[in-house]
Design an enzyme around this catalytic site. Sequence first.
Site, PDB file in Angstrom:
ATOM      1  N   LYS A  51       1.423  24.092 -36.498  1.00 48.35           N
ATOM      2  CA  LYS A  51       0.629  23.675 -35.332  1.00 48.35           C
ATOM      3  C   LYS A  51      -0.727  24.381 -35.264  1.00 48.35           C
ATOM      4  CE  LYS A  51       3.297  20.884 -32.603  1.00 48.35           C
ATOM      5  NZ  LYS A  51       4.632  20.972 -33.129  1.00 48.35           N
ATOM      6  N   SER A 301       8.566  22.970 -41.351  1.00 51.62           N
ATOM      7  CA  SER A 301       7.407  22.953 -40.454  1.00 51.62           C
ATOM      8  C   SER A 301       7.238  24.184 -39.564  1.00 51.62           C
ATOM      9  CB  SER A 301       7.455  21.692 -39.591  1.00 51.62           C
ATOM     10  OG  SER A 301       8.739  21.554 -39.013  1.00 51.62           O
TER      11      SER A 301
HETATM   12  C1  LIG Z   1       5.594  20.177 -33.338  1.00 51.73           C
HETATM   13  C2  LIG Z   1       6.564  20.395 -34.412  1.00 51.73           C
HETATM   14  C3  LIG Z   1       7.072  19.326 -35.199  1.00 51.73           C
HETATM   15  C4  LIG Z   1       6.688  17.891 -34.940  1.00 51.73           C
HETATM   16  O1  LIG Z   1       5.326  17.640 -35.169  1.00 51.73           O
HETATM   17  P1  LIG Z   1       4.626  16.314 -34.641  1.00 51.73           P
HETATM   18  O2  LIG Z   1       3.220  16.446 -35.043  1.00 51.73           O
HETATM   19  O3  LIG Z   1       4.814  16.270 -33.153  1.00 51.73           O
HETATM   20  O4  LIG Z   1       5.333  15.165 -35.295  1.00 51.73           O
HETATM   21  C5  LIG Z   1       7.927  19.630 -36.235  1.00 51.73           C
HETATM   22  N1  LIG Z   1       8.325  20.890 -36.480  1.00 51.73           N
HETATM   23  C6  LIG Z   1       7.883  21.943 -35.756  1.00 51.73           C
HETATM   24  C7  LIG Z   1       8.363  23.294 -36.099  1.00 51.73           C
HETATM   25  C8  LIG Z   1       6.983  21.729 -34.699  1.00 51.73           C
HETATM   26  O5  LIG Z   1       6.548  22.772 -33.987  1.00 51.73           O
END
Ligand SMILES: *Cc1c(COP(=O)(O)O)cnc(C)c1O
Length: 320
Positions: A51, A301
Amino acid sequence: MITIEDIRKAREAIAGVTKYTPVLTSKTLTERSGVEVYIKGEHLQTTGSFKIRGATNKVKKAFREGARHVIAASSGNHGQAVAFVAKTLGMKATVVVPENAAKAKVDAIRNYGAEIIYCGTTSHERIERAKSIATEDGAVFIPPYDDPLIMAGQGTTGLEILEQVPDVSAIYVPVGGGGLISGVLTAVKESRPNVKVIGVEPELANDTQLSLKKGEPVTIAATETIADGLRTNKPGELTFPVLQKYLDDLVLVSEEEIKAALRFALERMKQLIEPSGCVSLAAVMKHKSYVPNEKVVALASGGNASLSQLGKWLEVEAHI
Ligand SMILES: *Cc1c(COP(=O)(O)O)cnc(C)c1O
């Protein structure tokens, strides 16, 4: 729609704040799944998730245009990212969080120097409040995914994956509001269209799957998946068309599969990946039908997990 040029520009803008995260491998996973598995480690990113990429791109632009106060509505990774970038630039940050937000998460945001405002329990209430504060105080509202600068920033992850695993055949990406995957899709499909990009959602939060079927964004009821970053109940208006244009496939994973992936990452790879970041790994773990030597990347992510809940999640065995 954003283009790969926007992502290249974002990459220059965010360098110095974000990390070029490593790609990890697991021999066990590769042997057992029959594909060569690589994990893009955004759980090791500054503030613990990707993010920070989009937030840095958007907040820096606001700063260049004269803004000195930014505001976000998120108790999770987006809130932390916005607070961190604002602090880096010497700007004021306000983050609106739900009244029932977990203390650990609020503390993390506060530790980056942001002012916290508690408001309601729904994201709708928080966003309305954040936008009205933005209007009153001349602050700039930083959305979590449905914004071209945010999408372009998240897409820089895609450029790095193509450099780090040049002969990759498929990339699995978690899908919440779609900011991350729309950026990755643009980066990958506008330079290497043969590389497959596959979205992953929890079975309990399959709003994007239903929307793709229907051909327009649909809203699902509030969900309780442990992947709290993927609880968005509707795809974004700007992100969804990118998925419709480019997405190769979308797969669903169960809560048990997410927990098994989390346990595998922790026990075997010594990596703490939060549930939202584990869905891509979970999808790779159950996809065993590829030809040998195929290279597959699971995008991990984020890594901001609630340690108090970890014990409960780990009750599931990691069969693969
Ligand atoms: C926000 C987030 C997502 C999803 O991302 P989007 O851009 O909303 O699809 C996935 N994994 C983590 C760890 C996140 O913080």
